[in-house]
Design an enzyme around this catalytic site. Structure first.
Site, mmCIF file in Angstrom:
data_model
loop_
_atom_site.group_PDB
_atom_site.id
_atom_site.type_symbol
_atom_site.label_atom_id
_atom_site.label_comp_id
_atom_site.label_asym_id
_atom_site.label_seq_id
_atom_site.Cartn_x
_atom_site.Cartn_y
_atom_site.Cartn_z
ATOM 1 N N TRP A 1 23.711 7.476 -1.796
ATOM 2 C CA TRP A 1 23.327 6.775 -0.561
ATOM 3 C C TRP A 1 24.604 6.539 0.255
ATOM 4 O O TRP A 1 25.614 6.108 -0.290
ATOM 5 C CB TRP A 1 22.658 5.421 -0.836
ATOM 6 C CG TRP A 1 22.491 4.654 0.444
ATOM 7 C CD1 TRP A 1 21.598 4.912 1.432
ATOM 8 C CD2 TRP A 1 23.287 3.564 0.906
ATOM 9 N NE1 TRP A 1 21.774 4.037 2.480
ATOM 10 C CE2 TRP A 1 22.809 3.203 2.193
ATOM 11 C CE3 TRP A 1 24.370 2.843 0.373
ATOM 12 C CZ2 TRP A 1 23.365 2.165 2.946
ATOM 13 C CZ3 TRP A 1 24.923 1.815 1.117
ATOM 14 C CH2 TRP A 1 24.419 1.480 2.385
ATOM 15 N N GLU B 1 19.088 9.199 -1.215
ATOM 16 C CA GLU B 1 18.363 8.014 -0.737
ATOM 17 C C GLU B 1 18.447 7.864 0.780
ATOM 18 O O GLU B 1 19.533 7.754 1.348
ATOM 19 C CB GLU B 1 18.940 6.765 -1.414
ATOM 20 C CG GLU B 1 18.259 5.461 -0.994
ATOM 21 C CD GLU B 1 18.841 4.242 -1.704
ATOM 22 O OE1 GLU B 1 19.855 4.380 -2.438
ATOM 23 O OE2 GLU B 1 18.286 3.137 -1.513
ATOM 24 N N LYS C 1 17.297 6.033 4.614
ATOM 25 C CA LYS C 1 17.194 4.682 5.164
ATOM 26 C C LYS C 1 16.840 4.773 6.641
ATOM 27 O O LYS C 1 17.176 5.764 7.294
ATOM 28 C CB LYS C 1 18.536 3.969 4.971
ATOM 29 C CG LYS C 1 18.528 2.494 5.306
ATOM 30 C CD LYS C 1 19.682 1.784 4.624
ATOM 31 C CE LYS C 1 19.688 0.320 5.011
ATOM 32 N NZ LYS C 1 20.600 -0.480 4.204
ATOM 33 N N ASP D 1 13.450 3.773 -1.387
ATOM 34 C CA ASP D 1 13.797 2.358 -1.503
ATOM 35 C C ASP D 1 12.781 1.578 -0.679
ATOM 36 O O ASP D 1 12.562 1.882 0.506
ATOM 37 C CB ASP D 1 15.223 2.130 -0.993
ATOM 38 C CG ASP D 1 15.688 0.678 -1.132
ATOM 39 O OD1 ASP D 1 14.956 -0.220 -0.685
ATOM 40 O OD2 ASP D 1 16.791 0.452 -1.671
ATOM 41 N N HIS E 1 13.660 0.482 2.921
ATOM 42 C CA HIS E 1 14.315 1.425 3.835
ATOM 43 C C HIS E 1 13.395 2.066 4.861
ATOM 44 O O HIS E 1 13.650 3.161 5.344
ATOM 45 C CB HIS E 1 15.027 2.504 3.031
ATOM 46 C CG HIS E 1 16.261 1.982 2.353
ATOM 47 N ND1 HIS E 1 17.248 2.794 1.857
ATOM 48 C CD2 HIS E 1 16.680 0.718 2.121
ATOM 49 C CE1 HIS E 1 18.207 2.055 1.328
ATOM 50 N NE2 HIS E 1 17.877 0.792 1.475
ATOM 51 N N HIS F 1 13.778 2.794 -5.732
ATOM 52 C CA HIS F 1 14.576 1.576 -5.672
ATOM 53 C C HIS F 1 13.587 0.474 -5.304
ATOM 54 O O HIS F 1 13.277 0.259 -4.136
ATOM 55 C CB HIS F 1 15.677 1.675 -4.612
ATOM 56 C CG HIS F 1 16.947 2.241 -5.146
ATOM 57 N ND1 HIS F 1 18.136 2.231 -4.463
ATOM 58 C CD2 HIS F 1 17.213 2.821 -6.352
ATOM 59 C CE1 HIS F 1 19.079 2.789 -5.193
ATOM 60 N NE2 HIS F 1 18.545 3.168 -6.342
ATOM 61 N N ASP G 1 16.018 -5.016 5.495
ATOM 62 C CA ASP G 1 16.342 -4.545 4.141
ATOM 63 C C ASP G 1 17.142 -5.626 3.414
ATOM 64 O O ASP G 1 18.293 -5.432 3.049
ATOM 65 C CB ASP G 1 17.158 -3.246 4.267
ATOM 66 C CG ASP G 1 17.507 -2.638 2.923
ATOM 67 O OD1 ASP G 1 16.709 -2.780 1.985
ATOM 68 O OD2 ASP G 1 18.582 -2.013 2.821
ATOM 69 N N ASP H 1 16.842 -7.094 0.510
ATOM 70 C CA ASP H 1 17.046 -7.002 -0.934
ATOM 71 C C ASP H 1 16.793 -8.313 -1.670
ATOM 72 O O ASP H 1 17.598 -8.737 -2.490
ATOM 73 C CB ASP H 1 18.446 -6.443 -1.241
ATOM 74 C CG ASP H 1 18.569 -4.975 -0.861
ATOM 75 O OD1 ASP H 1 18.004 -4.143 -1.574
ATOM 76 O OD2 ASP H 1 19.209 -4.667 0.167
ATOM 77 N N ASP I 1 16.515 -2.485 -7.048
ATOM 78 C CA ASP I 1 17.643 -2.643 -6.126
ATOM 79 C C ASP I 1 17.457 -3.907 -5.299
ATOM 80 O O ASP I 1 16.758 -3.897 -4.297
ATOM 81 C CB ASP I 1 17.738 -1.406 -5.210
ATOM 82 C CG ASP I 1 18.959 -1.466 -4.294
ATOM 83 O OD1 ASP I 1 19.823 -2.339 -4.508
ATOM 84 O OD2 ASP I 1 19.040 -0.638 -3.372
HETATM 85 C C1 RNT Z 1 21.493 0.338 0.493
HETATM 86 C C2 RNT Z 1 20.838 1.106 -0.571
HETATM 87 C C3 RNT Z 1 21.631 1.309 -1.830
HETATM 88 C C4 RNT Z 1 22.371 0.058 -2.258
HETATM 89 C C5 RNT Z 1 22.981 0.136 -3.643
HETATM 90 C C6 RNT Z 1 23.963 -0.954 -3.887
HETATM 91 O O1 RNT Z 1 20.677 0.044 1.546
HETATM 92 O O2 RNT Z 1 19.611 0.528 -0.879
HETATM 93 O O3 RNT Z 1 20.802 1.783 -2.827
HETATM 94 O O4 RNT Z 1 21.547 -1.073 -2.221
HETATM 95 O O5 RNT Z 1 23.492 1.375 -3.853
HETATM 96 ZN ZN ZN Z 2 18.550 1.324 -2.564
#
Ligand code: RNT
Ligand code: ZN
Length: 416
Positions: free
Chosen positions: A182, A223, A225, A256, A259, A283, A291, A293, A323
């Site tokens: 990513w 990955e 986004k 993810d 994303h 993720h 995003d 998290d 994640d």
């Molecule tokens: C970032 C991505 C990625 C990170 C990690 C730490 O938007 O989701 O996967 O969160 O690699």
């Molecule tokens: Zn991620």
């Protein structure tokens, strides 16, 4: 201990043609890749003084974050003692465990031997990620797609090395390692040229992936986004970019949950992606307005993700990674809550009378479909879950937190 015996739940589910023992066996075999970076707010050990960058953010200052690889491993051990099953740990390059002062274009398997030894002792698998952020060479906002050849080649070298590290994990542990790329690359404001950065990213990936690694030991994933903080208008590695790249080059694609646009759900993408790729990396995360998290909770989307994997028979081709990084609560608790919620969602999916529902749907009997799906929501799945915890010898939902509190008092409070 549940008040009602396991046999009660077993009979209730049997009435729908569901065997709870089979569901428990299946749950025990599902590995979840627990991300190490919840343990220290994505700081890592190579550059302790660099702030987190790349458009992602961990907010909060809950005391007790791991400061060393030993502390992080100790915390992960503690978290796993409160989680049933055998899992994997997902590392980032910045978590190298070495006294050497190395930059990211010099990392190698030799800097991860302590992680490998630790994982081997515990029969854990390891997954891996290049760290293309929180570094002076990512400050421009561009890494693999940079127009600056010095910067671009630095990150190509880093990612190449990371694949070799991933392969070394796979070989040492006898479990395939997924190495996920990513990069944060993108523009805050509307670009004039959307194409050139994507051409450069494609070229960098081609260079990184040129070396063939043993597919039994190692899997490459990419990955996408939609936007990040500071890359609101344009992200080079978008959904279309990486989905196309993954399909064309036989890689795994990474979905993810945070994303995509806030009204878009990855649960509705899994079946399409896996029609055209062999493997998928998830993720699992929880975006709140962006995003962000947040820690994964047992919400409708998590349940829908689990249903998709189970109903479609897609578990064998899906790597479930987590994640999230919340620095405002106890970090071990964050792991335990997130992993256990993923497992709960999977268990509930495994306890569904899917064949019967599929038949009803095919016959156009949407009344039965809706009635049954709703009935499942109040079925005694918690009793089956408690049975899982008992068999795995881990504390119940109302008990594990006391254990974390003791660890907080005994271990975490000594850190500052
Ligand atoms: C970032 C991505 C990625 C990170 C990690 C730490 O938007 O989701 O996967 O969160 O690699
Ligand atoms: Zn991620």
């Amino acid at each position: 201990m549940s008040q009602l015996p396991y046999s009660y739940a077993k009979d209730r589910y049997a009435a729908f043609g569901v065997d709870t023992d089979t569901a428990l066996r299946a749950l025990r075999d599902i590995k979840i890749s627990m991300h190490c970076w919840q343990g220290d707010d994505v700081r890592g050990f190579l550059f302790r003084d660099r702030a987190l960058s790349g458009g992602i953010q961990a907010t909060g200052d809950y005391p007790g974050a791991a400061r060393t690889p030993d502390e992080l491993r100790q915390d992960i051990d503690k978290a796993f003692s409160l989680i049933g099953g055998r899992h994997k740990v997902n590392l980032h390059a910045i978590y190298a465990d070495t006294e050497e002062r190395i930059d990211l274009d010099a990392v190698g398997p030799e800097h991860f031997t302590r992680w490998v030894d630790w994982a081997k002792e515990r029969s854990l698998g390891l997954d891996f990620n290049p760290t293309c952020f929180s570094h002076p060479k990512s400050d421009s906002g561009f890494t693999l797609s940079s127009a600056d050849e010095g910067i671009r080649s630095f990150w190509v070298e880093h990612c190449r090395r990371c694949r070799k590290i991933g392969e070394s994990f796979g070989r040492a542990l006898g479990q395939k390692c997924v190495t996920n790329i990513w990069v944060p690359d993108g523009f805050k404001d509307i670009p004039v040229d959307r194409l050139a950065p994507r051409e450069r990213l494609r070229r960098s990936l081609d260079e990184i992936l040129a070396e063939r690694l043993d597919p039994l030991l190692h899997l490459d994933a990419v990955e996408s986004k939609v936007f990040g903080i500071g890359s609101e208008s344009y992200v080079v590695g978008s959904h279309e970019f990486y989905l196309g790249y993954a399909i064309k080059n036989h890689l795994a694609y990474t979905l993810d949950a945070g994303h995509f646009h806030p009204t878009e759900y990855i649960s509705n993408k899994i079946s399409s992606v896996l029609l055209f790729t062999d493997e998928l990396l998830l993720h699992v995360s929880r975006p709140v307005r962006w995003d962000s998290d947040h820690v994964v909770i047992l919400d409708d989307e998590l349940q829908e993700i689990a249903y998709e994997l189970v109903r479609g028979g897609l578990l064998a081709r899906t790597h479930i990674g987590l994640d999230f990084f919340d620095a405002s609560i106890n970090r071990l608790a964050a792991w335990v809550i997130g992993v256990r919620n993923m497992q709960k969602a999977l268990l509930r999916a495994l306890l569904e009378p899917t064949d019967m529902l599929r038949k009803a749907e095919l016959a156009g009997d949407y009344t039965t479909r809706l009635a049954t799906v709703e009935a499942m929501k109040t079925m005694p799945w918690e009793i089956v879950w408690s049975r899982f915890l008992e068999e795995e010898n881990v504390p119940g939902d109302t008990e594990w937190l006391a254990d974390v509190r003791r660890y907080e008092a005994d271990v975490l409070s000594g850190r500052n």
